[in-house]
Scaffold this motif. Structure first.
Motif, PDB file in Angstrom:
ATOM      1  N   THR A 217       0.959  -1.135  -0.213  1.00 46.82           N
ATOM      2  CA  THR A 217      -0.128   0.132  -0.100  1.00 46.82           C
ATOM      3  C   THR A 217       0.837   1.061  -0.225  1.00 46.82           C
ATOM      4  O   THR A 217       1.887   0.906   1.170  1.00 46.82           O
ATOM      5  N   ILE A 218       0.895   1.982  -1.297  1.00 48.95           N
ATOM      6  CA  ILE A 218       1.710   3.197  -1.116  1.00 48.95           C
ATOM      7  C   ILE A 218       0.866   4.097  -0.513  1.00 48.95           C
ATOM      8  O   ILE A 218      -0.292   4.627  -1.585  1.00 48.95           O
ATOM      9  N   THR A 219       1.523   5.116  -0.077  1.00 50.82           N
ATOM     10  CA  THR A 219       0.861   6.848   0.322  1.00 50.82           C
ATOM     11  C   THR A 219       1.263   7.896  -0.389  1.00 50.82           C
ATOM     12  O   THR A 219       2.865   8.044  -0.025  1.00 50.82           O
ATOM     13  N   VAL A 220       0.896   8.280  -0.719  1.00 54.29           N
ATOM     14  CA  VAL A 220       1.064   9.976  -0.646  1.00 54.29           C
ATOM     15  C   VAL A 220       0.233  10.802  -0.009  1.00 54.29           C
ATOM     16  O   VAL A 220      -0.768  10.894   0.088  1.00 54.29           O
ATOM     17  N   ALA A 221       1.602  11.854   0.620  1.00 54.58           N
ATOM     18  CA  ALA A 221       0.884  12.780   1.326  1.00 54.58           C
ATOM     19  C   ALA A 221       0.816  14.578   0.149  1.00 54.58           C
ATOM     20  O   ALA A 221       1.183  14.459  -0.524  1.00 54.58           O
ATOM     21  N   GLY A 222      -0.834  14.347   0.943  1.00 51.80           N
ATOM     22  CA  GLY A 222      -1.034  15.890   0.714  1.00 51.80           C
ATOM     23  C   GLY A 222      -1.601  16.921   1.803  1.00 51.80           C
ATOM     24  O   GLY A 222      -0.090  16.787   3.115  1.00 51.80           O
ATOM     25  N   ARG A 223      -2.410  18.152   1.157  1.00 50.06           N
ATOM     26  CA  ARG A 223      -2.084  19.101   1.938  1.00 50.06           C
ATOM     27  C   ARG A 223      -3.822  19.679   2.097  1.00 50.06           C
ATOM     28  O   ARG A 223      -3.743  19.902   0.836  1.00 50.06           O
ATOM     29  N   VAL A 281      -8.306   1.275  -3.740  1.00 49.66           N
ATOM     30  CA  VAL A 281      -7.906   3.744  -3.957  1.00 49.66           C
ATOM     31  C   VAL A 281      -7.710   4.248  -2.886  1.00 49.66           C
ATOM     32  O   VAL A 281      -9.297   3.519  -2.731  1.00 49.66           O
ATOM     33  N   GLU A 282      -7.413   4.491  -2.124  1.00 44.08           N
ATOM     34  CA  GLU A 282      -7.905   5.536  -1.291  1.00 44.08           C
ATOM     35  C   GLU A 282      -7.920   6.708  -0.960  1.00 44.08           C
ATOM     36  O   GLU A 282      -6.729   7.328  -0.690  1.00 44.08           O
ATOM     37  N   GLY A 283      -8.435   7.915  -1.223  1.00 42.74           N
ATOM     38  CA  GLY A 283      -8.147   9.128  -1.221  1.00 42.74           C
ATOM     39  C   GLY A 283      -9.463  10.163  -0.858  1.00 42.74           C
ATOM     40  O   GLY A 283     -10.671  10.346  -1.362  1.00 42.74           O
ATOM     41  N   GLY A 284      -8.650  10.986  -0.057  1.00 44.81           N
ATOM     42  CA  GLY A 284     -10.276  12.086   0.302  1.00 44.81           C
ATOM     43  C   GLY A 284     -10.980  12.126   1.286  1.00 44.81           C
ATOM     44  O   GLY A 284     -11.321  10.517   1.688  1.00 44.81           O
ATOM     45  N   THR A 285     -11.373  13.016   1.625  1.00 45.61           N
ATOM     46  CA  THR A 285     -12.991  13.036   2.708  1.00 45.61           C
ATOM     47  C   THR A 285     -13.437  13.896   2.505  1.00 45.61           C
ATOM     48  O   THR A 285     -15.281  13.548   3.161  1.00 45.61           O
ATOM     49  N   TRP A 286     -13.530  14.221   1.920  1.00 46.04           N
ATOM     50  CA  TRP A 286     -14.637  15.249   1.259  1.00 46.04           C
ATOM     51  C   TRP A 286     -14.864  16.007  -0.229  1.00 46.04           C
ATOM     52  O   TRP A 286     -13.438  16.197  -0.414  1.00 46.04           O
ATOM     53  N   ILE A 287     -16.012  16.145  -0.622  1.00 48.73           N
ATOM     54  CA  ILE A 287     -16.026  16.649  -2.155  1.00 48.73           C
ATOM     55  C   ILE A 287     -15.812  18.105  -2.214  1.00 48.73           C
ATOM     56  O   ILE A 287     -15.398  18.449  -3.242  1.00 48.73           O
ATOM     57  N   VAL A 288     -15.464  18.605  -1.567  1.00 49.40           N
ATOM     58  CA  VAL A 288     -15.281  20.288  -1.844  1.00 49.40           C
ATOM     59  C   VAL A 288     -13.624  20.704  -0.835  1.00 49.40           C
ATOM     60  O   VAL A 288     -13.249  21.768  -0.700  1.00 49.40           O
ATOM     61  N   THR A 289     -12.733  19.470  -0.427  1.00 50.93           N
ATOM     62  CA  THR A 289     -11.409  19.879   0.305  1.00 50.93           C
ATOM     63  C   THR A 289     -10.653  19.099  -0.312  1.00 50.93           C
ATOM     64  O   THR A 289     -10.724  17.825  -1.294  1.00 50.93           O
ATOM     65  N   ILE A 290      -9.735  19.979  -0.803  1.00 47.37           N
ATOM     66  CA  ILE A 290      -8.830  19.001  -1.390  1.00 47.37           C
ATOM     67  C   ILE A 290      -7.503  17.711  -0.596  1.00 47.37           C
ATOM     68  O   ILE A 290      -7.732  18.009   0.686  1.00 47.37           O
ATOM     69  N   PRO A 291      -8.188  17.005  -1.015  1.00 47.34           N
ATOM     70  CA  PRO A 291      -7.019  15.722  -0.703  1.00 47.34           C
ATOM     71  C   PRO A 291      -5.751  15.696   0.199  1.00 47.34           C
ATOM     72  O   PRO A 291      -4.867  15.944  -0.148  1.00 47.34           O
ATOM     73  N   ALA A 292      -5.810  15.399   1.933  1.00 50.06           N
ATOM     74  CA  ALA A 292      -4.317  15.411   2.282  1.00 50.06           C
ATOM     75  C   ALA A 292      -3.530  14.592   2.048  1.00 50.06           C
ATOM     76  O   ALA A 292      -2.556  14.362   2.502  1.00 50.06           O
ATOM     77  N   SER A 293      -4.239  12.684   1.477  1.00 53.98           N
ATOM     78  CA  SER A 293      -4.028  11.904   1.191  1.00 53.98           C
ATOM     79  C   SER A 293      -4.265  11.010   0.697  1.00 53.98           C
ATOM     80  O   SER A 293      -5.728  11.054   0.168  1.00 53.98           O
ATOM     81  N   CYS A 294      -3.107  10.028  -0.397  1.00 54.93           N
ATOM     82  CA  CYS A 294      -4.388   9.088  -1.444  1.00 54.93           C
ATOM     83  C   CYS A 294      -3.543   8.424  -1.190  1.00 54.93           C
ATOM     84  O   CYS A 294      -2.192   8.109  -1.036  1.00 54.93           O
ATOM     85  N   ALA A 295      -3.479   6.899  -1.382  1.00 56.60           N
ATOM     86  CA  ALA A 295      -3.145   5.281  -1.256  1.00 56.60           C
ATOM     87  C   ALA A 295      -3.574   4.455  -1.815  1.00 56.60           C
ATOM     88  O   ALA A 295      -5.042   4.505  -1.950  1.00 56.60           O
TER      89      ALA A 295
END
Length: 435
Positions: A217-223, A281-295
């Protein structure tokens, strides 16, 4: 090749006469819910199923060993952390020969995949249903029908008064579908023989090799930030979209996948090249929030020649890490927020010679019944690999094909199952020798 003696003819006829018992035992095994589970899931009907097999084998005079292994704990590369065996015993049983013959391992796994989507089944997946010459039910093909065939083959030999020279080791395990943990537990327990057969649905081929699997599982960090508002440069605190940052990682996976297809070290006479397939794949928490993580989780298959000296796939892992890290090396964001890798258990491949005497024996026995098979490979994985790596050369050999395994309306042909059972009885006789 033909049957070699009147005794072999009687044994084959005894198996054919036991067709109803064979179907009945398959039905009993299918009725037990032993669908694959993950760490933390409760036990299902594994104990009931294994005890049924214990009773059948004990009636033949077998010495039986039914045990619940202790959890291995964290840090075991081959068994998932947190996996316990409470209510999920392993079974090893031995039929002692008269001496002077070769021993044989007869192996099967008792777990089956889930039944979803259940509403698409034409009949209850836990009630074996016969129609159009086939038996339908979850596990009928993969591989409760095969396990039933192993038992009935031994019962047919017993009824005909066949006294073997070599020992028979019967072993049924849990957790093949999810991790192969049961096979590892059994070889650590000392289960083994001169050579072995696993009753997977091979359509009478002999699967002498398979691919293995490592799963990162490869995780990419965002902000995080507001998706509908302008953002400053990330160096000034602006948001960074982790899903977008995953794109070069996925592209690098695809490039490596294509490279493996043509590389000389990924060629094998019976297997496809290694492969990399993103599966979750898993990423994001809300439809108008830029995702802080994607795996992203990927299924990575590798060949027997890529197993390292320690019997692991670490070299494959290292190649993937290096290639994906190189794909983002020019992006300054990743210099401060490197890719994170988490690896699940290592499912290690193996192979045995295609001309091994037991392979030749089993194919010859099936051929004597009109079932022509050949040495072949499995592009997935099977428990035979674990026994082979532990010193018992083992291949898979069973009825029908793999086309309905894991599928809705899974099935096995009645005639094929009977012929497999007869071929198994003949194989045991010829391999172990008759006293």
């Amino acid at each position: 090749m033909e049957l070699q003696s009147a005794l072999e003819e009687r044994v084959v006829q005894a198996v054919r006469d036991a067709k109803d018992e064979l179907v009945g035992l398959t039905a009993e095994l299918v009725a037990y819910d032993t669908t694959a589970r993950l760490p933390g899931d409760p036990a299902r009907d594994e104990d009931k199923l294994q005890r049924l097999l214990v009773a059948r084998l004990a009636a033949l005079g077998a010495e039986t060993d039914l045990w619940e292994p202790e959890p291995t704990g964290a840090g075991d590369r081959f068994i998932p952390a947190g996996l316990d065996f409470a209510g999920r015993p392993q079974l090893a049983a031995g039929l002692r020969g008269a001496g002077g013959g070769r021993s044989i391992l007869l192996n099967g796994h008792i777990d089956a995949v889930d039944v979803e989507p259940r509403d698409q089944w034409l009949s209850d997946p836990f009630v074996l249903t016969e129609r159009d010459g086939a038996l339908f039910g979850r596990g009928a093909s993969d591989m409760k029908g095969g396990v039933a065939g192993l038992v009935v083959a031994l019962e047919a030999l017993h009824r005909q008064g066949v006294k073997l020279a070599g020992d028979v080791v019967f072993c049924t395990v849990t957790d093949e579908e999810s991790s192969g943990a049961g096979g590892h537990i059994c070889v650590r327990h000392g289960v083994g023989a001169d050579a072995g057969v696993a009753a997977e649905p091979t359509d009478f081929d002999a699967w002498v090799s398979c691919r293995g699997t490592v799963t990162p599982t490869i995780t990419v960090a965002g902000r995080a930030g507001h998706a509908e508002m302008p953002q400053a440069d990330w160096r000034e605190g602006g948001a960074v979209n982790a899903i977008e940052k995953m794109v070069p990682v996925l592209n690098a996976m695809g490039a490596l996948r294509q490279e493996w297809k043509s590389r000389l070290d990924h060629r094998h006479p019976l297997l496809e090249p290694g492969d990399i397939v993103p599966t979750l794949v898993e990423g994001g928490t809300w439809i108008v929030t830029i995702p802080a993580s994607c795996a992203v989780t990927a299924d990575i298959t590798y060949l027997p020649q890529h197993v390292d000296a320690e019997g692991t796939g670490r070299a494959v892992e290292a190649e993937v890490i290096d290639r994906l890290a190189a794909a983002v090396a020019d992006d300054p964001w990743f210099a401060e927020h490197p890719l994170r890798f988490a690896w699940s258990e290592d499912v290690v491949p193996a192979e045995m010679p295609a001309d091994h005497p037991l392979v030749t024996c089993a194919l010859g026995c099936a051929g004597a019944l009109g079932r022509q098979g050949k040495p072949a490979g499995l592009n997935s994985w099977h428990d035979a690999a674990t026994f082979t790596r532990a010193g018992t050369p083992t291949f898979s050999f069973g009825p029908d094909g793999f086309d309905t395994a894991h599928a809705v309306n899974e099935r096995v042909g009645v005639a094929a199952l009977v012929d497999f059972t007869a071929a198994t009885a003949l194989t045991v006789m010829r391999w172990c020798g008759v006293a």
